[in-house]
Design a protein around this motif. Structure first.
Motif, short mmCIF file in Angstrom:
data_model
loop_
_atom_site.label_atom_id
_atom_site.label_comp_id
_atom_site.label_asym_id
_atom_site.label_seq_id
_atom_site.Cartn_x
_atom_site.Cartn_y
_atom_site.Cartn_z
N ALA A 21 4.72 -19.96 -21.55
CA ALA A 21 5.77 -19.49 -21.77
C ALA A 21 5.70 -18.09 -22.11
N ARG A 22 6.85 -17.25 -21.66
CA ARG A 22 6.99 -15.79 -21.69
C ARG A 22 8.26 -15.46 -22.37
N GLN A 23 8.06 -14.70 -23.43
CA GLN A 23 9.29 -14.20 -24.14
C GLN A 23 10.09 -13.11 -23.60
N LEU A 24 11.08 -13.26 -23.19
CA LEU A 24 11.80 -12.21 -22.52
C LEU A 24 12.59 -11.33 -23.29
N PHE A 25 13.18 -11.76 -24.49
CA PHE A 25 13.54 -11.11 -25.57
C PHE A 25 13.46 -12.03 -26.77
N PRO A 26 13.74 -11.47 -28.23
CA PRO A 26 13.46 -12.23 -29.20
C PRO A 26 14.31 -13.62 -29.14
N GLY A 27 13.79 -14.62 -29.28
CA GLY A 27 14.41 -16.21 -29.09
C GLY A 27 14.92 -16.61 -28.07
N ILE A 28 14.18 -15.99 -27.11
CA ILE A 28 14.34 -16.45 -25.42
C ILE A 28 13.22 -16.40 -24.64
N GLN A 29 12.88 -17.58 -24.42
CA GLN A 29 11.60 -17.90 -23.86
C GLN A 29 11.81 -18.47 -22.43
N LEU A 30 11.07 -17.97 -21.29
CA LEU A 30 11.02 -18.46 -19.96
C LEU A 30 9.92 -19.27 -19.56
N ARG A 31 9.85 -20.18 -18.94
CA ARG A 31 8.71 -20.90 -18.34
C ARG A 31 8.97 -21.12 -16.95
N THR A 32 7.88 -20.69 -16.01
CA THR A 32 8.20 -20.83 -14.61
C THR A 32 7.51 -22.28 -14.04
N LEU A 33 8.36 -22.94 -13.42
CA LEU A 33 8.00 -24.32 -12.95
C LEU A 33 7.44 -24.26 -11.66
N TRP A 34 8.03 -23.43 -10.82
CA TRP A 34 7.75 -23.35 -9.42
C TRP A 34 8.12 -21.87 -8.79
N GLN A 35 7.30 -21.60 -7.67
CA GLN A 35 7.56 -20.44 -6.80
C GLN A 35 7.37 -20.73 -5.47
N GLY A 36 8.38 -20.48 -4.58
CA GLY A 36 7.99 -20.82 -3.27
C GLY A 36 7.76 -19.48 -2.35
#
Length: 111
Positions: A21-36
């Motif tokens: 998990a990477r926090q983009l902004f407070p309370g918003i997290q991104l998880r990368t599942l796949w990169q082509g």
């Protein structure tokens, strides 16, 4: 035949809990599942209740496709409940937020 599908080159899978998990902004997290190889990416974004993106989320260089998995997503203009699909063309923008919290599947077909 099932084993043949699994043996195809490029066929991949990922498990959400294994994606950092990477926090983009407070309370918003991104998880990368796949990169082509062409720059396409697939992510899960989780917004906690009351979280708001800081500034405009501009879709460059390509479009953004969003599926609301759970909760209610707001793009700065209207609410979208779970089960909603959104296509945002290249160059468009929004200000993501959620008053209730939500989980989004986001796909960028271009890098």
């Amino acid at each position: 035949m099932h084993a043949e599908i699994l043996d195809q080159e490029g066929y991949t899978s990922s498990f959400l809990d294994d994606a950092p998990a990477r926090q983009l902004f407070p309370g918003i997290q991104l998880r990368t599942l796949w990169q082509g190889a062409n720059g396409a990416t697939a992510h899960v974004v989780q917004l906690e209740a009351g979280a708001t993106w800081e500034g405009r989320d501009v879709h460059e260089p390509g479009p953004e496709e969003v599926y609301v998995v759970s909760g209610v997503f707001n793009d700065g203009a209207r609410d979208y409940p779970a089960g909603t699909f959104l296509h945002a063309p290249a160059g468009s923008w929004h200000v993501p937020s959620s008053s209730t919290g939500c989980t989004l599947f986001i796909f960028y077909p271009e890098g």
